[in-house]
Motif scaffolding. Structure first.
Motif, PDB file in Angstrom:
ATOM      1  N   GLU A 109       0.822  -1.198   0.000  1.00 23.03           N
ATOM      2  CA  GLU A 109       0.000   0.000   0.000  1.00 23.03           C
ATOM      3  C   GLU A 109       0.863   1.258   0.000  1.00 23.03           C
ATOM      4  O   GLU A 109       0.559   2.240  -0.691  1.00 23.03           O
ATOM      5  CB  GLU A 109      -0.932   0.006   1.215  1.00 23.03           C
ATOM      6  N   MET A 110       1.969   1.257   0.772  1.00 27.97           N
ATOM      7  CA  MET A 110       2.834   2.427   0.845  1.00 27.97           C
ATOM      8  C   MET A 110       3.530   2.694  -0.475  1.00 27.97           C
ATOM      9  O   MET A 110       3.655   3.835  -0.911  1.00 27.97           O
ATOM     10  CB  MET A 110       3.863   2.254   1.968  1.00 27.97           C
ATOM     11  N   CYS A 111       3.995   1.632  -1.149  1.00 28.37           N
ATOM     12  CA  CYS A 111       4.638   1.803  -2.454  1.00 28.37           C
ATOM     13  C   CYS A 111       3.663   2.411  -3.452  1.00 28.37           C
ATOM     14  O   CYS A 111       4.005   3.325  -4.211  1.00 28.37           O
ATOM     15  CB  CYS A 111       5.152   0.461  -2.971  1.00 28.37           C
ATOM     16  N   ILE A 112       2.439   1.902  -3.444  1.00 30.34           N
ATOM     17  CA  ILE A 112       1.415   2.441  -4.343  1.00 30.34           C
ATOM     18  C   ILE A 112       1.099   3.886  -3.964  1.00 30.34           C
ATOM     19  O   ILE A 112       0.876   4.737  -4.833  1.00 30.34           O
ATOM     20  CB  ILE A 112       0.145   1.573  -4.287  1.00 30.34           C
ATOM     21  N   GLY A 113       1.094   4.176  -2.663  1.00 31.69           N
ATOM     22  CA  GLY A 113       0.847   5.547  -2.218  1.00 31.69           C
ATOM     23  C   GLY A 113       1.911   6.509  -2.718  1.00 31.69           C
ATOM     24  O   GLY A 113       1.592   7.596  -3.217  1.00 31.69           O
ATOM     25  N   TYR A 114       3.177   6.124  -2.612  1.00 27.00           N
ATOM     26  CA  TYR A 114       4.258   6.991  -3.094  1.00 27.00           C
ATOM     27  C   TYR A 114       4.208   7.154  -4.610  1.00 27.00           C
ATOM     28  O   TYR A 114       4.458   8.247  -5.140  1.00 27.00           O
ATOM     29  CB  TYR A 114       5.612   6.436  -2.659  1.00 27.00           C
ATOM     30  N   LEU A 115       3.889   6.080  -5.322  1.00 27.23           N
ATOM     31  CA  LEU A 115       3.732   6.188  -6.777  1.00 27.23           C
ATOM     32  C   LEU A 115       2.575   7.117  -7.126  1.00 27.23           C
ATOM     33  O   LEU A 115       2.631   7.851  -8.121  1.00 27.23           O
ATOM     34  CB  LEU A 115       3.500   4.800  -7.383  1.00 27.23           C
ATOM     35  N   SER A 116       1.544   7.109  -6.282  1.00 26.75           N
ATOM     36  CA  SER A 116       0.400   7.993  -6.519  1.00 26.75           C
ATOM     37  C   SER A 116       0.782   9.449  -6.295  1.00 26.75           C
ATOM     38  O   SER A 116       0.263  10.342  -6.969  1.00 26.75           O
ATOM     39  CB  SER A 116      -0.763   7.610  -5.601  1.00 26.75           C
ATOM     40  N   ILE A 117       1.683   9.701  -5.339  1.00 27.15           N
ATOM     41  CA  ILE A 117       2.187  11.068  -5.142  1.00 27.15           C
ATOM     42  C   ILE A 117       2.870  11.550  -6.417  1.00 27.15           C
ATOM     43  O   ILE A 117       2.654  12.685  -6.868  1.00 27.15           O
ATOM     44  CB  ILE A 117       3.167  11.124  -3.954  1.00 27.15           C
ATOM     45  N   VAL A 118       3.688  10.686  -7.001  1.00 25.85           N
ATOM     46  CA  VAL A 118       4.362  11.024  -8.250  1.00 25.85           C
ATOM     47  C   VAL A 118       3.339  11.303  -9.349  1.00 25.85           C
ATOM     48  O   VAL A 118       3.449  12.287 -10.091  1.00 25.85           O
ATOM     49  CB  VAL A 118       5.316   9.887  -8.674  1.00 25.85           C
ATOM     50  N   CYS A 119       2.328  10.435  -9.451  1.00 22.69           N
ATOM     51  CA  CYS A 119       1.297  10.606 -10.492  1.00 22.69           C
ATOM     52  C   CYS A 119       0.530  11.912 -10.288  1.00 22.69           C
ATOM     53  O   CYS A 119       0.234  12.625 -11.251  1.00 22.69           O
ATOM     54  CB  CYS A 119       0.333   9.428 -10.478  1.00 22.69           C
ATOM     55  N   GLY A 120       0.207  12.234  -9.023  1.00 22.52           N
ATOM     56  CA  GLY A 120      -0.495  13.480  -8.746  1.00 22.52           C
ATOM     57  C   GLY A 120       0.323  14.689  -9.155  1.00 22.52           C
ATOM     58  O   GLY A 120      -0.208  15.645  -9.746  1.00 22.52           O
ATOM     59  N   ALA A 121       1.624  14.651  -8.844  1.00 19.14           N
ATOM     60  CA  ALA A 121       2.501  15.760  -9.214  1.00 19.14           C
ATOM     61  C   ALA A 121       2.622  15.885 -10.728  1.00 19.14           C
ATOM     62  O   ALA A 121       2.556  16.988 -11.285  1.00 19.14           O
ATOM     63  CB  ALA A 121       3.883  15.560  -8.586  1.00 19.14           C
ATOM     64  N   ILE A 122       2.788  14.746 -11.402  1.00 18.33           N
ATOM     65  CA  ILE A 122       2.919  14.772 -12.860  1.00 18.33           C
ATOM     66  C   ILE A 122       1.642  15.297 -13.503  1.00 18.33           C
ATOM     67  O   ILE A 122       1.678  16.092 -14.465  1.00 18.33           O
ATOM     68  CB  ILE A 122       3.257  13.368 -13.395  1.00 18.33           C
ATOM     69  N   LEU A 123       0.490  14.879 -13.005  1.00 18.45           N
ATOM     70  CA  LEU A 123      -0.788  15.377 -13.534  1.00 18.45           C
ATOM     71  C   LEU A 123      -0.876  16.896 -13.380  1.00 18.45           C
ATOM     72  O   LEU A 123      -1.366  17.595 -14.284  1.00 18.45           O
ATOM     73  CB  LEU A 123      -1.957  14.704 -12.819  1.00 18.45           C
ATOM     74  N   TRP A 124      -0.417  17.404 -12.233  1.00 19.35           N
ATOM     75  CA  TRP A 124      -0.451  18.852 -12.032  1.00 19.35           C
ATOM     76  C   TRP A 124       0.429  19.575 -13.045  1.00 19.35           C
ATOM     77  O   TRP A 124       0.002  20.541 -13.681  1.00 19.35           O
ATOM     78  CB  TRP A 124       0.004  19.203 -10.613  1.00 19.35           C
ATOM     79  N   TRP A 125       1.683  19.113 -13.186  1.00 19.77           N
ATOM     80  CA  TRP A 125       2.603  19.797 -14.103  1.00 19.77           C
ATOM     81  C   TRP A 125       2.137  19.678 -15.547  1.00 19.77           C
ATOM     82  O   TRP A 125       2.291  20.616 -16.335  1.00 19.77           O
ATOM     83  CB  TRP A 125       4.016  19.241 -13.945  1.00 19.77           C
ATOM     84  N   PHE A 126       1.569  18.529 -15.895  1.00 14.02           N
ATOM     85  CA  PHE A 126       1.054  18.344 -17.254  1.00 14.02           C
ATOM     86  C   PHE A 126      -0.094  19.315 -17.524  1.00 14.02           C
ATOM     87  O   PHE A 126      -0.148  19.973 -18.564  1.00 14.02           O
ATOM     88  CB  PHE A 126       0.574  16.901 -17.444  1.00 14.02           C
ATOM     89  N   GLY A 127      -1.016  19.418 -16.560  1.00 10.48           N
ATOM     90  CA  GLY A 127      -2.154  20.314 -16.733  1.00 10.48           C
ATOM     91  C   GLY A 127      -1.745  21.775 -16.736  1.00 10.48           C
ATOM     92  O   GLY A 127      -2.259  22.573 -17.534  1.00 10.48           O
ATOM     93  N   LEU A 128      -0.794  22.147 -15.845  1.00  8.07           N
ATOM     94  CA  LEU A 128      -0.348  23.538 -15.776  1.00  8.07           C
ATOM     95  C   LEU A 128       0.327  23.969 -17.074  1.00  8.07           C
ATOM     96  O   LEU A 128       0.029  25.044 -17.616  1.00  8.07           O
ATOM     97  CB  LEU A 128       0.608  23.714 -14.598  1.00  8.07           C
ATOM     98  N   THR A 129       1.250  23.147 -17.573  1.00  8.56           N
ATOM     99  CA  THR A 129       1.950  23.516 -18.805  1.00  8.56           C
ATOM    100  C   THR A 129       1.000  23.530 -20.002  1.00  8.56           C
ATOM    101  O   THR A 129       1.155  24.346 -20.908  1.00  8.56           O
ATOM    102  CB  THR A 129       3.115  22.543 -19.076  1.00  8.56           C
ATOM    103  N   TRP A 130       0.021  22.634 -20.009  1.00  3.86           N
ATOM    104  CA  TRP A 130      -0.979  22.645 -21.087  1.00  3.86           C
ATOM    105  C   TRP A 130      -1.773  23.950 -21.058  1.00  3.86           C
ATOM    106  O   TRP A 130      -1.981  24.593 -22.096  1.00  3.86           O
ATOM    107  CB  TRP A 130      -1.930  21.465 -20.936  1.00  3.86           C
TER     108      TRP A 130
END
Length: 222
Positions: A156-177
């Motif tokens: 669960e913790m590994c998936i949680g940390y990967l989700s943090i990465v995904c959340g950050a990437i989604l933000w940067w992708f949306g902001l730059t778009w």
């Protein structure tokens, strides 16, 4: 048991996405750098800037998680957990107020015409973000309020940390778009507006979870 495991995974994914966005959204130095590079060099240069910042955020998230795991026995006590969540909510509220009141364009400067490589842009963004260890305080507040740490649950913790990465990437992708779409109308004041919106969202979120925590305490006692 499989059903409970499934629910835990979904819960960690949601928490990780929220933490990833909260850690990335404020217009700090790397946020301004991302905006500048998107405007002056192109969307993908801005995006890899966000990727570099995400790598640094993951590093600090892991440090925060490992450090908090040593004191998680305190959270097993409902009263200790309540005060920890209250403290986390107050920290988030203070962070939101600071973000709302700050002027991220004050020290803003425009990049030159030399684009550099995508790798260079990502590495420099990583170095800018890694030089600000105060991000740990934000992670501590988020981890405490969302009860993100789950000792003895490595999957669960590994998936949680990967989700943090995904959340950050989604933000940067949306902001730059978004910036790429409105680049012809984008001014410094636009950054201030975005920053105030982000600060307002964090303030509202922190107040809601603070009230929710207090309400749950009353529910437990009564």
């Amino acid at each position: 048991m499989p059903f409970e495991f499934h629910i835990d995974i979904l819960d960690m994914i949601f928490k990780g996405l929220v933490i990833g966005v909260l850690a990335s959204a404020p217009m700090g130095p790397v946020g301004i750098l991302c905006v500048q590079r998107t405007l002056n060099k192109g969307r993908w240069y801005g995006f890899v800037t966000g990727i570099g910042a995400t790598a640094s955020d993951l590093f600090y998230a892991l440090i925060t998680g490992l450090g908090m795991s040593f004191v998680m026995d305190l959270v097993n006590n409902s009263q200790n957990r309540f005060f920890l969540q209250i403290a986390g909510s107050i920290m988030l509220l203070a962070f939101g107020i600071f973000t709302f009141r700050s002027n991220p364009t004050k020290n803003m400067h425009h990049s030159g015409t030399n684009k550099g490589s995508l790798i260079h842009n990502g590495v420099t963004a990583f170095l800018v973000t890694i030089s600000n260890p105060l991000i740990i305080l934000l992670f501590m507040a988020c981890f405490a309020q969302l009860a993100f740490i789950m000792p003895g649950h490595p999957i669960e913790m590994c998936i949680g940390y990967l989700s943090i990465v995904c959340g950050a990437i989604l933000w940067w992708f949306g902001l730059t778009w978004l910036i790429d779409v409105i680049r012809t109308k984008f001014e410094d004041y636009g950054i201030i507006i975005i920053n105030r919106i982000i600060g307002s969202v964090v303030i509202i979120f922190s107040i809601l979870v603070l009230l929710g925590t207090v309400f749950n305490l009353f529910t437990i006692h009564y």
